[in-house]
Write a protein that holds these residues in place. Structure first.
Motif, PDB file in Angstrom:
ATOM      1  N   ALA A 153       8.517  10.854   7.231  1.00 31.78           N
ATOM      2  CA  ALA A 153       8.000   9.688   6.168  1.00 31.78           C
ATOM      3  C   ALA A 153       6.538  10.277   5.237  1.00 31.78           C
ATOM      4  O   ALA A 153       6.877  10.177   4.470  1.00 31.78           O
ATOM      5  N   LEU A 154       6.149  11.064   5.393  1.00 33.69           N
ATOM      6  CA  LEU A 154       5.198  11.784   5.327  1.00 33.69           C
ATOM      7  C   LEU A 154       5.564  12.809   3.518  1.00 33.69           C
ATOM      8  O   LEU A 154       5.381  11.869   2.365  1.00 33.69           O
ATOM      9  N   ILE A 155       7.057  13.549   3.938  1.00 32.93           N
ATOM     10  CA  ILE A 155       7.631  13.863   2.844  1.00 32.93           C
ATOM     11  C   ILE A 155       8.396  12.820   1.341  1.00 32.93           C
ATOM     12  O   ILE A 155       7.948  12.482   0.774  1.00 32.93           O
ATOM     13  N   GLY A 156       8.889  11.972   2.307  1.00 32.61           N
ATOM     14  CA  GLY A 156       9.442  10.772   1.411  1.00 32.61           C
ATOM     15  C   GLY A 156       8.222  10.106   0.203  1.00 32.61           C
ATOM     16  O   GLY A 156       8.387   9.576  -0.199  1.00 32.61           O
ATOM     17  N   VAL A 157       7.114   9.688   1.567  1.00 31.36           N
ATOM     18  CA  VAL A 157       6.158   8.668   0.635  1.00 31.36           C
ATOM     19  C   VAL A 157       5.234   9.502  -0.267  1.00 31.36           C
ATOM     20  O   VAL A 157       5.705   9.517  -1.627  1.00 31.36           O
ATOM     21  N   VAL A 158       4.727  11.351  -0.004  1.00 30.32           N
ATOM     22  CA  VAL A 158       4.186  11.699  -1.560  1.00 30.32           C
ATOM     23  C   VAL A 158       5.622  11.876  -2.642  1.00 30.32           C
ATOM     24  O   VAL A 158       4.911  11.164  -3.383  1.00 30.32           O
ATOM     25  N   LEU A 159       6.409  11.886  -2.408  1.00 35.07           N
ATOM     26  CA  LEU A 159       7.494  11.732  -2.945  1.00 35.07           C
ATOM     27  C   LEU A 159       7.181  10.294  -4.287  1.00 35.07           C
ATOM     28  O   LEU A 159       7.622  10.646  -5.114  1.00 35.07           O
TER      29      LEU A 159
END
Length: 150
Positions: free
Chosen positions: A128-134
């Motif tokens: 979730a964190l990586i996806g939202v950052v991207l």
């Protein structure tokens, strides 16, 4: 090169980066957990997560690639947050459940039957964190996207 072709290439690049980001994030999370259990350092976990950070930094410079990789990761992270059992069942259908391509022959299985690839990273919120950052990096104005951008 036309704008449409650049967007298509970006989307293909983002989708191609999805598998390495997914599996490296999980490998890093598992290595960090193993280090925690052993009460020792985890250079493998750090190395895997640094590789993910490098890939993500490169993707943030190209919005179509960031969206193509970030949206599925954010969706996976959301699925883990809302329905962990369903997410684990979905992860069990992914390739490399018995070992990643770089796993040594004869080594212990990379994933336990109850812990398919993506379980640790999904349950801890890393996807979730990586996806939202991207996704957010793709939505930012051009001058604020990435240190790697023009």
């Amino acid at each position: 090169m036309s704008r449409g072709l650049r967007h298509l290439l970006g989307a293909v690049t983002g989708l191609a980066a999805l598998a390495p980001v997914y599996y490296l994030t999980e490998a890093g999370a598992r290595a960090l957990r193993a280090g925690t259990v052993a009460a020792g350092p985890s250079p493998t976990g750090l190395g895997c997560l640094l590789a993910v950070a490098a890939i993500v930094a490169m993707l943030t410079a190209w919005p179509p690639a960031a969206l193509a990789c970030g949206l599925p990761l954010a969706a996976a992270g959301t699925l883990f947050a809302l329905d962990a059992t369903g997410a684990i069942a979905a992860a069990a259908t992914l390739p490399y459940a018995g070992g990643l391509p770089w796993t040594r022959p004869g080594a212990a299985p990379w994933a336990e039957p109850a812990e398919p690839p993506g379980t640790i990273a999904g349950l801890t919120g890393l996807y979730a964190l990586i996806g939202v950052v991207l996704v957010l990096s793709a939505l930012l104005p051009r001058g604020r996207r990435s240190i790697l951008g023009p």
